[in-house]
Structures are given as structure tokens and as C-alpha cells.
Enzyme design. Structure first.
Site, PDB file in Angstrom:
ATOM      1  CB  CYS A   1      -1.069   0.194   1.083  1.00 52.07           C
ATOM      2  SG  CYS A   1      -1.746   1.609   1.516  1.00 52.07           S
TER       3      CYS A   1
ATOM      4  CB  CYS B   1      -0.617   2.533   3.869  1.00 52.94           C
ATOM      5  SG  CYS B   1      -1.951   2.102   3.263  1.00 52.94           S
ATOM      6  CG  ASP B   2       3.174   1.222   4.493  1.00 50.64           C
ATOM      7  OD1 ASP B   2       2.792   1.701   5.560  1.00 50.64           O
ATOM      8  OD2 ASP B   2       2.955  -0.009   4.059  1.00 50.64           O
TER       9      ASP B   2
END
Ligand code: FAD
Ligand code: NAP
Length: 332
Positions: free
Chosen positions: A136, A139-140
Site C-alpha cells: 500500500c 499507507c507507507d
């Protein structure tokens, strides 16, 4: 304290399919309960700009899903933060167990559990998940400012992730096993025009390389799919974007499937092989897998459930759902 709740219509999943089913089921006065699962809002919460949702030239995925949730709530759907761990499809009413300990019984069930990211299945990938290996980018990606990153895959997700990661990374290498991408042409054009992205054709990821003290990725070993030659590419982040598999575990070996683990529905409907159990969205669809097609199927599932319940004589006892227009106004 754990409790048992009964509903005419239980909707499992909170992606575009689940929330659209919730809007329609509420308006059909089926007093639905929607259980959100581990990823409230579904896959679109893992992306940034969505440019193909009709009516919005551009909308952030997470914002769109917050609006869908507010819409479902406003129409009267009860939305519960729980995960269904078991679904008894033989019992009538259906019985679903929640991770919270709650039990949900339902005259009809709409399964909208969508799909989850696939992994390569390498031991080294597993070892460094959360320590440099991710599925992701939204997300990261932020953790890799100024670093080199690799992305594996050749579909829309891989290309979008690669483009997004250029916001942080000094260089992004897209590794693809063939010499042709599946991604839409508009995304390919953006990819090939981005000076920070290099595409490595005909390569597979063989191993994630890393250190254990401190734990983190230092590179990847890739193999040429034709010659078998290997080489190492230094990087701090590895994003696996090789597609998604349907989340059909709840009904595995219980309903008819197709193309592996996709739930089969009667063509032109959302009826599964079990009467009263309907399925919508990516869970059923190995071809289109879009937000708008999932939402369309969510609508169909609610209408199919309404018809089923009417045939069972179950609808007349249902109280009218309470509308909460203030939830929409407040964007809740
Ligand atoms: P999902 O969105 O997958 O949602 C599934 C839901 O089920 C989740 O809420 C989950 O918590 C819930 N769930 C699963 N198991 C359980 C359980 N046991 N109990 C309770 N709940 C459960 N499509 C587009 O049209 N445009 C785009 O720009 C676009 N961008 C994308 C970007 C990325 C990075 C990804 C990964 C996908 C993108 N897609 C895009 C595809 C789109 O997100 C999907 O087609 C769509 O989200 C599918 O909707 P769905 O409702 O079927 O399932
Ligand atoms: P996808 O379209 O299935 O593409 C998966 C890619 O990963 C393919 O290029 C595939 O290679 C590669 N791959 C699969 N297994 C692999 C393995 N073991 N090793 C190496 N490579 C592997 O998946 P996706 O990109 O996640 O897209 C899923 C769905 O969501 C699609 O319908 C897509 O349109 C939709 N989506 C839409 C948008 C958008 O509209 N903007 C954005 C993201 C996703 P091959 O090509 O060789 O098979």
C-alpha cells in the site's frame, strides 16, 4: 457484552458495493445492518486520486468512502465496526458470527467482501513485511523520502503506486515480468514520461534482501525471465502490486465459485447458488473490478434481496428506517 442482533438484511463489507447496497436496502425499508470488516471503506481507502468516479473529475479515495458511509447512515443503515468470522449458510435465518462475539441473524445476506492484495509468497517478502515490504503506497510511501524504491507488477495498481511514490522517492524502479503493461493507456503515458521512474521489463523478484539490525530492506534480487540471469537492485522500499484475490473465505466450499475463488452469481443478477445469499462487487468479478461496477452490483444486490424477502413474505413486518439527514450535512 456480546449480543444477538436480527436484521432482514445483513450486508458484509463496506466498500462501494456494500455502501451502495446499504443505501438501496435502507430506501427499500429492509432496515439493513452493515458490518464494515477490517478495512472500513474498502480498497479505495488505500489510494489517492480517483479520476473515474462519475460526477467527480477527481476525488480522493478515502474522502469518497467517507461520503458513501455518511450516505448509507443518512438513509437509515446501521453500520457496525466488526469482522464476520463465520457465516452459517444452512441455518434460516442465516447466522453470522462477529469477531466482537456478537451474533447477527438475517433473512437475507449481501456479501460484499471485495478483494485483498496478493503477495508473491516468498519467505523473504514475509520476513520484511512492515520493515520495507508493503502492498500500500498511500499507507507507507511517506516513510521512504529520498530513498530508492521498487514496485512489482504491471497493472493499474502498480503504475499508480509507482507514480505516487515519486512524490517521496529519489528513484522508483517498476519491475514487470513481461514487456507490456496491463495498465490503462493514460497511466502508461504518465509512467513513461516520469523521469524518476525506470521500468525493468522481463524480470521477476526472486528475493528481498535486508539487514536485521536494525531490521530493514537493503535491496532486491531480480531474475530475467528469459535468460535466468540475476542482479541486485539497492532499495529501501518494496511495493508489491500484483493484483488482488477475492475475499471469499466466509463461503468457501459453500457456494459455487468461478475462476478460482470468485463467487459465482447468476448472470444479470447477484443471486448466488444459495437462495437468500447475494454477492456483489470485486468478490464476484474477475474482469472489471472497478468502484463503479461494484457500486452497480451493490444496487442490484439490494433490489434482489428486496424481491427475495417479498417472496418470503418478510418485508411487511419491517419498520420504516430512520433517516439521519444531519449525518450527511455534517459529512459523518
Ligand atoms: P472492497 O473495496 O474490496 O471492500 C471490501 C470490504 O469488505 C472492506 O470494507 C472489508 O473490510 C470488508 N470485508 C472483507 N471481509 C470481511 C469480513 N469477513 N467481515 C466484514 N467485512 C469484511 N477502482 C476505480 O474504479 N477507480 C480507481 O481509481 C481505483 N483505484 C484503485 C486503487 C487501488 C490502490 C486499488 C487497490 C484499487 C483501485 N480500484 C479503483 C478498484 C476498486 O477499489 C475496487 O474495484 C472496489 O473497491 C471494489 O469494491 P467492493 O465493494 O467490491 O470491495
Ligand atoms: P491486475 O490488473 O490483475 O494486474 C496485476 C499485475 O501484476 C499484472 O501486470 C500481472 O502480470 C502482475 N502479476 C501478477 N502476479 C504476478 C507474480 N506472481 N509475479 C509478478 N507479477 C505478477 O491487478 P491490479 O493492478 O491490482 O488491478 C486490479 C483491478 O483494480 C483492475 O480491474 C484495475 O483496473 C482496478 N484498478 C483500477 C484503477 C483505476 O481505475 N485507476 C486503479 C487501480 C486498480 P501480467 O500482466 O503478466 O499478468
Amino acid at each position: 457484552m456480546a449480543e444477538t442482533r436480527h436484521t432482514k438484511t445483513l450486508i458484509i463489507g463496506s466498500g462501494p458495493a456494500g455502501y451502495t447496497a446499504a443505501v438501496y436496502a435502507s430506501r427499500a425499508m429492509l432496515s439493513p445492518i452493515l458490518v464494515q470488516g477490517i478495512e472500513p471503506g474498502g480498497q479505495l481507502t488505500t489510494t489517492t486520486e480517483v479520476e473515474n468516479w462519475p460526477g467527480d473529475t477527481e476525488v480522493q479515495g478515502p474522502d469518497l468512502m467517507i461520503r458513501m458511509e455518511a450516505h448509507a447512515k443518512a438513509m437509515g443503515c446501521e453500520i457496525i465496526g466488526d469482522i464476520i468470522t463465520e457465516l452459517d449458510t444452512d441455518a434460516r435465518p442465516f447466522v453470522a458470527k462477529g469477531d466482537s462475539g456478537n451474533i447477527y441473524t438475517a433473512d437475507a445476506v449481501i456479501l460484499a467482501t471485495g478483494a485483498r492484495a496478493k503477495w508473491l509468497g516468498l519467505d523473504s517478502e514475509e520476513a520484511y513485511k512492515g520493515f520495507g515490504v508493503s502492498a500500500c503506497a498511500t499507507c507507507d510511501g511517506f516513510f521512504y523520502r529520498g530513498d530508492e524504491i521498487v514496485v512489482v507488477g504491471g497493472g493499474n495498481t502498480a503504475v499508480e503506486e509507482a507514480l505516487f511514490l515519486t512524490n517521496f522517492a529519489s528513484k522508483v524502479t517498476l519491475i514487470h515480468r513481461r514487456d507490456e503493461l496491463r495498465a490503462e493507456r493514460i497511466l502508461q503515458d504518465r509512467l513513461f514520461n516520469n523521469p524518476k521512474i525506470e521500468t525493468l521489463w522481463f524480470h521477476q523478484l526472486d528475493e528481498v534482501l535486508g539487514d536485521d539490525n536494525p531490521k530493514g530492506v537493503t535491496g532486491v534480487r531480480v531474475r530475467h525471465t528469459g535468460t535466468g540471469e540475476t542482479r541486485d537492485i539497492p532499495c529501501k522500499g518494496v511495493f508489491i502490486a500484483i493484483g488482488h484475490a477475492p475475499a471469499s473465505e466466509l463461503v468457501k466450499d459453500k457456494v459455487e465459485m468461478h475462476h478460482g475463488d470468485y463467487v459465482r452469481v447468476e448472470p444479470g443478477t447477484t443471486r448466488t447458488s444459495i437462495p437468500g445469499l447475494f454477492a456483489a462487487g470485486d468478490l464476484t468479478d474477475h474482469i472489471y473490478r472497478q468502484a463503479v461496477t461494484s457500486a452497480g452490483m451493490g444496487c442490484m444486490a439490494a433490489l434482489d434481496a428486496e424481491r427475495f424477502l417479498a417472496e418470503q413474505g418478510a418485508i411487511s413486518e419491517t419498520p420504516e428506517p430512520e433517516r439521519h439527514d444531519e449525518a450527511v450535512a455534517a459529512g459523518e
